[in-house]
Design a protein around this motif. Structure first.
Motif, PDB file in Angstrom:
ATOM      1  N   LEU A 213    -115.858 -14.970  -4.950  1.00 53.41           N
ATOM      2  CA  LEU A 213    -115.621 -15.267  -6.364  1.00 53.41           C
ATOM      3  C   LEU A 213    -115.300 -14.046  -7.217  1.00 53.41           C
ATOM      4  O   LEU A 213    -114.545 -14.148  -8.179  1.00 53.41           O
ATOM      5  N   ARG A 214    -115.873 -12.902  -6.887  1.00 50.45           N
ATOM      6  CA  ARG A 214    -115.685 -11.724  -7.740  1.00 50.45           C
ATOM      7  C   ARG A 214    -114.633 -10.748  -7.212  1.00 50.45           C
ATOM      8  O   ARG A 214    -114.230  -9.852  -7.935  1.00 50.45           O
ATOM      9  N   ALA A 215    -114.233 -10.909  -5.987  1.00 49.63           N
ATOM     10  CA  ALA A 215    -113.208 -10.010  -5.445  1.00 49.63           C
ATOM     11  C   ALA A 215    -111.961 -10.807  -5.071  1.00 49.63           C
ATOM     12  O   ALA A 215    -110.931 -10.684  -5.727  1.00 49.63           O
ATOM     13  N   THR A 216    -112.061 -11.641  -4.074  1.00 52.75           N
ATOM     14  CA  THR A 216    -110.894 -12.368  -3.583  1.00 52.75           C
ATOM     15  C   THR A 216    -110.256 -13.239  -4.665  1.00 52.75           C
ATOM     16  O   THR A 216    -109.044 -13.155  -4.890  1.00 52.75           O
ATOM     17  N   ALA A 217    -111.056 -14.047  -5.337  1.00 50.79           N
ATOM     18  CA  ALA A 217    -110.510 -14.953  -6.361  1.00 50.79           C
ATOM     19  C   ALA A 217    -109.937 -14.198  -7.555  1.00 50.79           C
ATOM     20  O   ALA A 217    -109.058 -14.711  -8.252  1.00 50.79           O
ATOM     21  N   GLN A 218    -110.407 -12.990  -7.798  1.00 48.12           N
ATOM     22  CA  GLN A 218    -109.929 -12.188  -8.916  1.00 48.12           C
ATOM     23  C   GLN A 218    -108.764 -11.279  -8.522  1.00 48.12           C
ATOM     24  O   GLN A 218    -108.274 -10.501  -9.337  1.00 48.12           O
ATOM     25  N   GLY A 219    -108.364 -11.354  -7.250  1.00 48.16           N
ATOM     26  CA  GLY A 219    -107.248 -10.538  -6.796  1.00 48.16           C
ATOM     27  C   GLY A 219    -107.611  -9.080  -6.572  1.00 48.16           C
ATOM     28  O   GLY A 219    -106.744  -8.222  -6.524  1.00 48.16           O
ATOM     29  N   GLU A 220    -108.899  -8.795  -6.438  1.00 48.28           N
ATOM     30  CA  GLU A 220    -109.338  -7.421  -6.199  1.00 48.28           C
ATOM     31  C   GLU A 220    -108.968  -6.999  -4.781  1.00 48.28           C
ATOM     32  O   GLU A 220    -108.960  -7.806  -3.860  1.00 48.28           O
ATOM     33  N   ALA A 221    -108.685  -5.754  -4.604  1.00 43.31           N
ATOM     34  CA  ALA A 221    -108.323  -5.210  -3.292  1.00 43.31           C
ATOM     35  C   ALA A 221    -109.550  -5.101  -2.404  1.00 43.31           C
ATOM     36  O   ALA A 221    -110.679  -4.962  -2.893  1.00 43.31           O
ATOM     37  N   ALA A 222    -109.314  -5.127  -1.120  1.00 44.99           N
ATOM     38  CA  ALA A 222    -110.393  -5.011  -0.143  1.00 44.99           C
ATOM     39  C   ALA A 222    -111.121  -3.676  -0.259  1.00 44.99           C
ATOM     40  O   ALA A 222    -112.270  -3.558   0.150  1.00 44.99           O
ATOM     41  N   GLN A 223    -110.457  -2.676  -0.826  1.00 43.50           N
ATOM     42  CA  GLN A 223    -111.072  -1.351  -0.947  1.00 43.50           C
ATOM     43  C   GLN A 223    -111.905  -1.195  -2.217  1.00 43.50           C
ATOM     44  O   GLN A 223    -112.423  -0.118  -2.493  1.00 43.50           O
ATOM     45  N   THR A 224    -112.030  -2.255  -2.980  1.00 41.46           N
ATOM     46  CA  THR A 224    -112.870  -2.246  -4.175  1.00 41.46           C
ATOM     47  C   THR A 224    -114.300  -1.874  -3.783  1.00 41.46           C
ATOM     48  O   THR A 224    -114.832  -2.414  -2.807  1.00 41.46           O
ATOM     49  N   PRO A 225    -114.949  -0.975  -4.513  1.00 41.38           N
ATOM     50  CA  PRO A 225    -116.344  -0.627  -4.191  1.00 41.38           C
ATOM     51  C   PRO A 225    -117.280  -1.824  -4.369  1.00 41.38           C
ATOM     52  O   PRO A 225    -117.104  -2.640  -5.277  1.00 41.38           O
ATOM     53  N   VAL A 226    -118.235  -1.908  -3.501  1.00 46.58           N
ATOM     54  CA  VAL A 226    -119.246  -2.962  -3.547  1.00 46.58           C
ATOM     55  C   VAL A 226    -119.877  -3.046  -4.934  1.00 46.58           C
ATOM     56  O   VAL A 226    -120.150  -4.131  -5.443  1.00 46.58           O
ATOM     57  N   SER A 227    -120.088  -1.904  -5.580  1.00 45.35           N
ATOM     58  CA  SER A 227    -120.758  -1.869  -6.882  1.00 45.35           C
ATOM     59  C   SER A 227    -120.034  -2.702  -7.936  1.00 45.35           C
ATOM     60  O   SER A 227    -120.646  -3.137  -8.906  1.00 45.35           O
TER      61      SER A 227
END
Length: 145
Positions: free
Chosen positions: A57-71
């Motif tokens: 919900l917070r990464a994939t659905a928002q189009g965030e890259a896989a390299q986005t920091p966990v934080s």
């Protein structure tokens, strides 16, 4: 007879550092067949938790890259935690109230274990409590309009 969490928790806990990538966290979840990983800082103190749902919900659905920091996608505020001395009944009740399936166990702000509904369900002494907690957690919801 009451039992403390130290007796039922999983003590071999996989963690990720808050600077690691979402992709690394997801790969660990896949490798270890788990759905939540406590997030720690460089001192080993728990700063949050990242779940498969957070990633979706917070990464994939928002189009965030896989390299986005966990934080950037972890749950950091109000992470519900338990202590090793907490009784299983208290933990099951807390999980039901907070509608969570996994509960980090901390000691001196460091992660020392995890308790899941599955941990409670496989113990015949606590399977009824796990069922009650799951019933509370799994309340039906409707899609948002």
């Amino acid at each position: 007879m009451s039992q403390q969490l130290r007796n039922v928790m999983t003590s071999d806990v996989v963690t990720v550092n808050e600077t690691q990538s979402v992709q690394e966290a997801a790969a660990l979840m896949s490798e270890k067949n788990i759905g939540a990983i406590p997030v720690v800082n460089n001192s080993g103190q728990m700063t949050g938790i990242i779940t498969d749902r957070d990633i979706t919900l917070r990464a994939t659905a928002q189009g965030e890259a896989a390299q986005t920091p966990v934080s950037q996608v972890m749950t950091a505020q109000r992470v519900v935690q338990a202590t090793t001395e907490m009784e299983v009944e208290q933990a099951a009740q807390l999980m039901a109230q907070q509608q969570i399936r996994r509960l980090p166990v901390v000691e001196n702000e460091n992660i020392v274990g995890m308790v899941s509904l599955g941990d409670l369900a496989v113990d015949k002494q606590h399977d009824q409590k796990a069922g009650q907690a799951l019933s509370s957690i799994s309340t039906p919801s409707a899609p948002q309009q």
